[in-house]
Design a protein around this motif. Sequence first.
Motif, PDB file in Angstrom:
ATOM      1  N   LEU A  45     -11.387  -6.627   6.365  1.00  5.45           N
ATOM      2  CA  LEU A  45     -10.130  -6.091   5.856  1.00  5.45           C
ATOM      3  C   LEU A  45      -9.953  -4.602   6.167  1.00  5.45           C
ATOM      4  CD1 LEU A  45      -9.991  -7.831   2.342  1.00  5.45           C
ATOM      5  CD2 LEU A  45      -8.592  -8.368   4.356  1.00  5.45           C
ATOM      6  N   GLY A  46     -10.994  -3.996   6.710  1.00  3.82           N
ATOM      7  CA  GLY A  46     -10.920  -2.567   7.011  1.00  3.82           C
ATOM      8  C   GLY A  46     -11.215  -1.681   5.826  1.00  3.82           C
ATOM      9  N   LEU A  47     -11.789  -2.246   4.765  1.00  4.57           N
ATOM     10  CA  LEU A  47     -12.124  -1.470   3.570  1.00  4.57           C
ATOM     11  C   LEU A  47     -13.577  -1.000   3.688  1.00  4.57           C
ATOM     12  CD1 LEU A  47     -10.406  -3.824   0.976  1.00  4.57           C
ATOM     13  CD2 LEU A  47      -9.496  -1.710   1.956  1.00  4.57           C
ATOM     14  N   TRP A  48     -13.803  -0.099   4.635  1.00  2.00           N
ATOM     15  CA  TRP A  48     -15.169   0.297   4.981  1.00  2.00           C
ATOM     16  C   TRP A  48     -15.855   1.055   3.851  1.00  2.00           C
ATOM     17  CZ3 TRP A  48     -16.573  -2.223   9.151  1.00  2.00           C
ATOM     18  CH2 TRP A  48     -15.615  -2.572  10.105  1.00  2.00           C
ATOM     19  N   THR A  49     -15.133   1.909   3.160  1.00  2.00           N
ATOM     20  CA  THR A  49     -15.760   2.675   2.081  1.00  2.00           C
ATOM     21  C   THR A  49     -16.172   1.755   0.926  1.00  2.00           C
ATOM     22  OG1 THR A  49     -13.596   3.172   1.093  1.00  2.00           O
ATOM     23  CG2 THR A  49     -14.480   4.764   2.656  1.00  2.00           C
ATOM     24  N   LEU A  50     -15.340   0.768   0.641  1.00  2.00           N
ATOM     25  CA  LEU A  50     -15.702  -0.181  -0.407  1.00  2.00           C
ATOM     26  C   LEU A  50     -16.866  -1.059   0.027  1.00  2.00           C
ATOM     27  CD1 LEU A  50     -12.260  -1.322  -1.864  1.00  2.00           C
ATOM     28  CD2 LEU A  50     -14.033   0.027  -2.998  1.00  2.00           C
TER      29      LEU A  50
ATOM     30  N   GLN B  57      -4.611  -4.312   1.898  1.00  2.42           N
ATOM     31  CA  GLN B  57      -5.947  -4.915   1.873  1.00  2.42           C
ATOM     32  C   GLN B  57      -6.687  -4.580   0.573  1.00  2.42           C
ATOM     33  OE1 GLN B  57      -4.557  -3.207   4.371  1.00  2.42           O
ATOM     34  NE2 GLN B  57      -5.346  -3.817   6.378  1.00  2.42           N
ATOM     35  N   ALA B  58      -6.558  -3.322   0.130  1.00  3.12           N
ATOM     36  CA  ALA B  58      -7.225  -2.925  -1.112  1.00  3.12           C
ATOM     37  C   ALA B  58      -6.627  -3.647  -2.311  1.00  3.12           C
ATOM     38  CB  ALA B  58      -7.129  -1.414  -1.300  1.00  3.12           C
ATOM     39  N   LEU B  59      -5.327  -3.797  -2.341  1.00  3.28           N
ATOM     40  CA  LEU B  59      -4.684  -4.514  -3.437  1.00  3.28           C
ATOM     41  C   LEU B  59      -5.077  -5.993  -3.432  1.00  3.28           C
ATOM     42  CD1 LEU B  59      -1.122  -2.917  -3.246  1.00  3.28           C
ATOM     43  CD2 LEU B  59      -2.904  -2.435  -4.931  1.00  3.28           C
TER      44      LEU B  59
ATOM     45  N   THR C 174     -12.529  -4.110 -15.712  1.00  3.52           N
ATOM     46  CA  THR C 174     -12.713  -4.454 -14.301  1.00  3.52           C
ATOM     47  C   THR C 174     -11.631  -3.838 -13.436  1.00  3.52           C
ATOM     48  OG1 THR C 174     -13.782  -6.542 -14.896  1.00  3.52           O
ATOM     49  CG2 THR C 174     -12.884  -6.372 -12.672  1.00  3.52           C
ATOM     50  N   ALA C 175     -10.385  -3.935 -13.881  1.00  2.00           N
ATOM     51  CA  ALA C 175      -9.280  -3.361 -13.102  1.00  2.00           C
ATOM     52  C   ALA C 175      -9.423  -1.853 -12.977  1.00  2.00           C
ATOM     53  CB  ALA C 175      -7.951  -3.724 -13.753  1.00  2.00           C
ATOM     54  N   VAL C 176      -9.739  -1.177 -14.087  1.00  5.95           N
ATOM     55  CA  VAL C 176      -9.898   0.278 -14.051  1.00  5.95           C
ATOM     56  C   VAL C 176     -11.081   0.665 -13.166  1.00  5.95           C
ATOM     57  CG1 VAL C 176     -10.441   2.322 -15.433  1.00  5.95           C
ATOM     58  CG2 VAL C 176      -8.815   0.622 -16.298  1.00  5.95           C
ATOM     59  N   ALA C 177     -12.212  -0.052 -13.318  1.00  2.00           N
ATOM     60  CA  ALA C 177     -13.408   0.273 -12.539  1.00  2.00           C
ATOM     61  C   ALA C 177     -13.165   0.086 -11.046  1.00  2.00           C
ATOM     62  CB  ALA C 177     -14.580  -0.592 -12.992  1.00  2.00           C
ATOM     63  N   TYR C 178     -12.457  -0.973 -10.682  1.00  2.00           N
ATOM     64  CA  TYR C 178     -12.217  -1.223  -9.255  1.00  2.00           C
ATOM     65  C   TYR C 178     -11.468  -0.059  -8.620  1.00  2.00           C
ATOM     66  CZ  TYR C 178     -10.051  -3.008  -5.024  1.00  2.00           C
ATOM     67  OH  TYR C 178      -9.627  -3.145  -3.727  1.00  2.00           O
ATOM     68  N   PHE C 179     -10.378   0.353  -9.220  1.00  2.00           N
ATOM     69  CA  PHE C 179      -9.598   1.447  -8.638  1.00  2.00           C
ATOM     70  C   PHE C 179     -10.323   2.781  -8.734  1.00  2.00           C
ATOM     71  CE2 PHE C 179      -6.139  -1.627  -9.303  1.00  2.00           C
ATOM     72  CZ  PHE C 179      -5.584  -1.595  -8.031  1.00  2.00           C
ATOM     73  N   ALA C 180     -11.094   2.988  -9.811  1.00  2.00           N
ATOM     74  CA  ALA C 180     -11.856   4.235  -9.931  1.00  2.00           C
ATOM     75  C   ALA C 180     -12.914   4.324  -8.835  1.00  2.00           C
ATOM     76  CB  ALA C 180     -12.509   4.315 -11.313  1.00  2.00           C
TER      77      ALA C 180
ATOM     78  N   HIS D 180     -12.801   2.740  -5.999  1.00  6.92           N
ATOM     79  CA  HIS D 180     -12.090   2.867  -4.722  1.00  6.92           C
ATOM     80  C   HIS D 180     -11.737   4.325  -4.454  1.00  6.92           C
ATOM     81  CE1 HIS D 180      -8.471   1.605  -2.016  1.00  6.92           C
ATOM     82  NE2 HIS D 180      -9.500   2.012  -1.326  1.00  6.92           N
ATOM     83  N   VAL D 181     -11.204   4.998  -5.445  1.00  7.29           N
ATOM     84  CA  VAL D 181     -10.838   6.406  -5.284  1.00  7.29           C
ATOM     85  C   VAL D 181     -12.082   7.252  -4.998  1.00  7.29           C
ATOM     86  CG1 VAL D 181      -9.935   8.429  -6.496  1.00  7.29           C
ATOM     87  CG2 VAL D 181      -8.756   6.235  -6.684  1.00  7.29           C
ATOM     88  N   SER D 182     -13.173   6.985  -5.725  1.00  6.90           N
ATOM     89  CA  SER D 182     -14.403   7.770  -5.549  1.00  6.90           C
ATOM     90  C   SER D 182     -15.002   7.573  -4.163  1.00  6.90           C
ATOM     91  CB  SER D 182     -15.423   7.385  -6.628  1.00  6.90           C
ATOM     92  OG  SER D 182     -14.908   7.615  -7.925  1.00  6.90           O
ATOM     93  N   SER D 183     -15.114   6.320  -3.747  1.00  9.58           N
ATOM     94  CA  SER D 183     -15.704   6.048  -2.433  1.00  9.58           C
ATOM     95  C   SER D 183     -14.841   6.615  -1.313  1.00  9.58           C
ATOM     96  CB  SER D 183     -15.907   4.537  -2.245  1.00  9.58           C
ATOM     97  OG  SER D 183     -14.665   3.851  -2.279  1.00  9.58           O
ATOM     98  N   GLN D 184     -13.525   6.576  -1.495  1.00 10.51           N
ATOM     99  CA  GLN D 184     -12.627   7.129  -0.485  1.00 10.51           C
ATOM    100  C   GLN D 184     -12.782   8.641  -0.398  1.00 10.51           C
ATOM    101  OE1 GLN D 184     -10.962   4.965   1.345  1.00 10.51           O
ATOM    102  NE2 GLN D 184     -10.113   6.559   2.687  1.00 10.51           N
TER     103      GLN D 184
END
Length: 523
Positions: A317-322, A393-395, A432-438, A440-444
């Motif tokens: 999906l191209g979500l390399w950081t995740l 892809q992230a969504l 889970t929803a909050v952790a996923y986006f948090a 994602h932002v951190s890894s990015q």
Amino acid sequence: MQLAFALSFLAPFALLPAILVALARPGKRPGSLPQWAEMSAVAAFALALAGLVQTALGAVPGVGILEGAARLALRADLVSTAMATLVGFIGWIVMRYSRTYLDGEAREGAFHALMLTTLAAVLAFVQAGTLAAAILAAVVIGIALKRLLLFYPERAEARRAATKFAVVWHGGDAMLVLAAGLLFATFGTLEFAALAEAARTDGLGIGGTLAVAGLVAAAALKTASFPLHGWLTEVMEAPTPVSALLHAGIINSGGVLLIANAELVQSSPGAMAALVMLGGLTAVFGAAVMLTQSAVKTALAWSTISQMGFMLLQCGLGLWTLALLHIIAHSLYKAHAFLSSGGAVTEVANIRRPGPVAVPSVAAVLKSFGLAILLYAAIAGLFTAIFGPKSPQALALGTILIFGVAYLVAQGLADRAPVALTKRTAMASLATAVAYFAFHVSSQAIWGPILPAAPVPGDLEWALIVLGVATFGLVAFAQALFPLWAHHPSAAGLRVHLTNGLYLNALLDRAIGGFRTTRAPRS
């Protein structure tokens, strides 16, 4: 004074003195060797951590020897040093565990030599700056790990597992050699950075496209992807520290290879599509089989297969950081899970039985999925407003994750469920929803400047996104409704087939003559 190289480059060499001592004392209770082995692992971890700090403070050049296709080089960036630090930490924990676990074994010294050799090769692999260096490290890993799997050579099952591992692992090495030949013929270099630049400016061409296909095939083989996954479920014939290092470090090599060549791989839409389809299939298949396993370590092995498939899906999906964050989190969890698996049975036996599980109705399951998705959409909107828009892809990946939580929410909405359970499952969905986006932002923020962003989806990408979300949604929906149809005879038959992994491993056994090697001798 700034060093001209990263200290993490020295991490593999910190293990060499203990390796040489272990080779000289391969037998039982080799004096203070176990302590020296652990201390050398500590030194390797400290050097890797120092390298991570260096790269966080500023750019550090790589080092290399030789020229052309034979060039062996190491690179230093936040990706490679983070992986080296992870491997160094896990290696230290595993070697500390091995001190008591292997105490008194007839080949105790040889075990420490092989473990440290494998650890040194993995440290070199994750920092490789050229494909030649990665291939050399991968070959050493395969040879050393096969010897570890044969630590009890009298066991026919161990011999069979080692043979299957060697066939699949070195098959991946062959794919890497093929890819290296094609890349050198096309671009005249095997440097990861130079390959990415060439793919960005000149395109892949036929040779480059075939080479990327070889890289994807190698990554699939080294991550135990469907259908050649069976060897990973049998490596428990080796001592537990071997399983911990394998599942927490070595099995990630395919993902590390893809992430190191992210821009090159992303230049091929076909390769990305293959990763999505193969990764999604492996993830679903591994998770389904895992749920039917009764043995703790076997269930953990199938969990690893599923998680590696999900990691390949993220890469596709191209979500390399995740994907990189997934590797780190999975490694830490799986190392702990294997090293603590010995007490799992006792802990389960001591758990107070909670009584019957609340069985949700179809209406409750539908309501749970709707609530989970609405909650996810609200959190996604909040993070988008604060941190900017997210890629499709992230969504989509977040939607897949929230489907898993919807199963818990369904339990909480069942008619017989207590109010406390309903509240807990709702909070689990929110967390889970909050952790996923948090995350994602951190890894990015950490690795985003190094790794390419997810591509803008075309028709093929949108089709794969919809297919992936729909597939995982249907599987989660079926799992939530499983208590309603578990009593049906067809469900019992399906469970038997899943327990045996749909017999795909038996096909590989037949291909390598594994059934003959395990047959008891006639008296």
